[in-house]
Design a protein around this motif. Sequence first.
Motif, PDB file in Angstrom:
ATOM      1  N   UNK A 183       0.819  -1.212   0.000  1.00 21.53           N
ATOM      2  CA  UNK A 183       0.000   0.000   0.000  1.00 21.53           C
ATOM      3  C   UNK A 183       0.859   1.272   0.000  1.00 21.53           C
ATOM      4  N   UNK A 184       2.013   1.217   0.666  1.00 22.64           N
ATOM      5  CA  UNK A 184       2.865   2.404   0.736  1.00 22.64           C
ATOM      6  C   UNK A 184       3.279   2.869  -0.647  1.00 22.64           C
ATOM      7  N   UNK A 185       3.773   1.930  -1.474  1.00 15.47           N
ATOM      8  CA  UNK A 185       4.213   2.307  -2.828  1.00 15.47           C
ATOM      9  C   UNK A 185       3.005   2.648  -3.712  1.00 15.47           C
ATOM     10  N   UNK A 186       1.874   1.984  -3.469  1.00 16.13           N
ATOM     11  CA  UNK A 186       0.675   2.340  -4.242  1.00 16.13           C
ATOM     12  C   UNK A 186       0.294   3.796  -4.008  1.00 16.13           C
ATOM     13  N   UNK A 187       0.365   4.213  -2.748  1.00 12.03           N
ATOM     14  CA  UNK A 187       0.016   5.604  -2.425  1.00 12.03           C
ATOM     15  C   UNK A 187       1.047   6.566  -3.026  1.00 12.03           C
ATOM     16  N   UNK A 188       2.316   6.181  -2.989  1.00 15.41           N
ATOM     17  CA  UNK A 188       3.350   7.015  -3.624  1.00 15.41           C
ATOM     18  C   UNK A 188       3.081   7.162  -5.118  1.00 15.41           C
ATOM     19  N   UNK A 189       2.718   6.029  -5.718  1.00 17.47           N
ATOM     20  CA  UNK A 189       2.404   5.987  -7.147  1.00 17.47           C
ATOM     21  C   UNK A 189       1.259   6.971  -7.455  1.00 17.47           C
ATOM     22  N   UNK A 190       0.244   6.950  -6.606  1.00 18.28           N
ATOM     23  CA  UNK A 190      -0.919   7.829  -6.815  1.00 18.28           C
ATOM     24  C   UNK A 190      -0.519   9.299  -6.648  1.00 18.28           C
ATOM     25  N   UNK A 191       0.307   9.565  -5.630  1.00 20.63           N
ATOM     26  CA  UNK A 191       0.788  10.949  -5.445  1.00 20.63           C
ATOM     27  C   UNK A 191       1.603  11.388  -6.657  1.00 20.63           C
ATOM     28  N   UNK A 192       2.495  10.510  -7.122  1.00 19.67           N
ATOM     29  CA  UNK A 192       3.341  10.852  -8.275  1.00 19.67           C
ATOM     30  C   UNK A 192       2.496  11.089  -9.524  1.00 19.67           C
TER      31      UNK A 192
END
Length: 337
Positions: free
Chosen positions: A259-268
């Motif tokens: 989930x952490x990288x998914x959220x980063x992906x969404x922010x990016x």
Amino acid sequence: MITVGINGYGTIGKRVADAVAQQPDMELAGVAKTRPNFEAEAAVRNGYPLFAAIEDRMPLFEEAGIDLAGSVTELVEKSDVVVDACPSGVAAQNKSMYEEYDTPALYQGGEDADLVDVSFNARGNYSAAAGASHVRVVSCNTTGLSRLLAPLQEQYGVEKARITLVRRGGDPGQTSRGPINDILPNPVTLPSHHGPDVNTIFPDLAIDTLGMKVPATLMHTHSVNVTLESTPTAEEVRDRFAEESRLFLIPERLAIDGAGKLKEFAHDAGRPRGDIWENCLWEESISMEGNDLYLFQAIHQESDVVPENIDAIRAVTEQADARESISTTNESLGIGL
Ligand code: NAD
């Protein structure tokens, strides 16, 4: 234009308000708040007319230097539809107000199914909400499960779904929630409420659900096993899912491990608040063993119900069919990672 009021401007309400403001066929009549906190300031900054949810508290807004457009009853009166995004249980107390003004209302997943005429998921049962006065947009988890199970049931038939839901302890802003250092079977007894909730959308679907709670705030994760009535290959199931606009298949090459990288992906990707409106399925987890399908999916609890609320507004006002509404909502929000 459909005039929409939002009563309860918290995690869900503020996101639905922003989404309404982006729709070509809707206008935001305003939002109702109980107190002049940071979210009230954000509403003012966004130019949203602000109404007092509790009349006695109007002076508090005045003291904070916030101009009010009126009280919640005025908002309800001028709205074609109200989206109630108050905390669980509070919305039920508002029902008589909506009835008094003859304004159709949408409620959220925290309310009981028997409060409303119909529980709603755009992919699952859009047309059931046509003309209804009281509609419940099912919870984040039930929304995620309904989107996944609808194409499986249509294409392959579902003999039995078994899902373990690993649930975030609270949202990032919910400082009083937990656990902060534990792994809880929650509830300990079976089934968790999610299975029966899915049955409010698909009454005949056989489903067992187990719930857990963990010290995380970012997303829920579902461990999914669905026994199908036929035996497609994993690749066929992947291709079928790829046709669904609100299922995002995470490609292996992105190296997103949680989930952490998914959220980063969404922010990016420039998503507002890092929101992820789609179910996120790990593509390489999609496996078939005989006629048993297995996969992992993550659900962003704060935002996956937002497009569903927008579609429910069109469904109750009978302004579009499911295909048109889903497509307008997807396009206006930018759904599809
Ligand atoms: P929240 O606490 O973030 O927001 C609720 C807002 O309503 C707050 O701003 C609160 O001040 C306000 N409020 C309280 N009493 C009110 C009243 N009488 N009139 C008007 N406003 C009032 O809650 P939330 O997370 O947005 O949840 C709202 C609903 O959405 C619940 O039914 C919940 O179960 C459901 N839901 C929440 C999530 C999630 O993950 N947060 C996901 C899906 C569905």
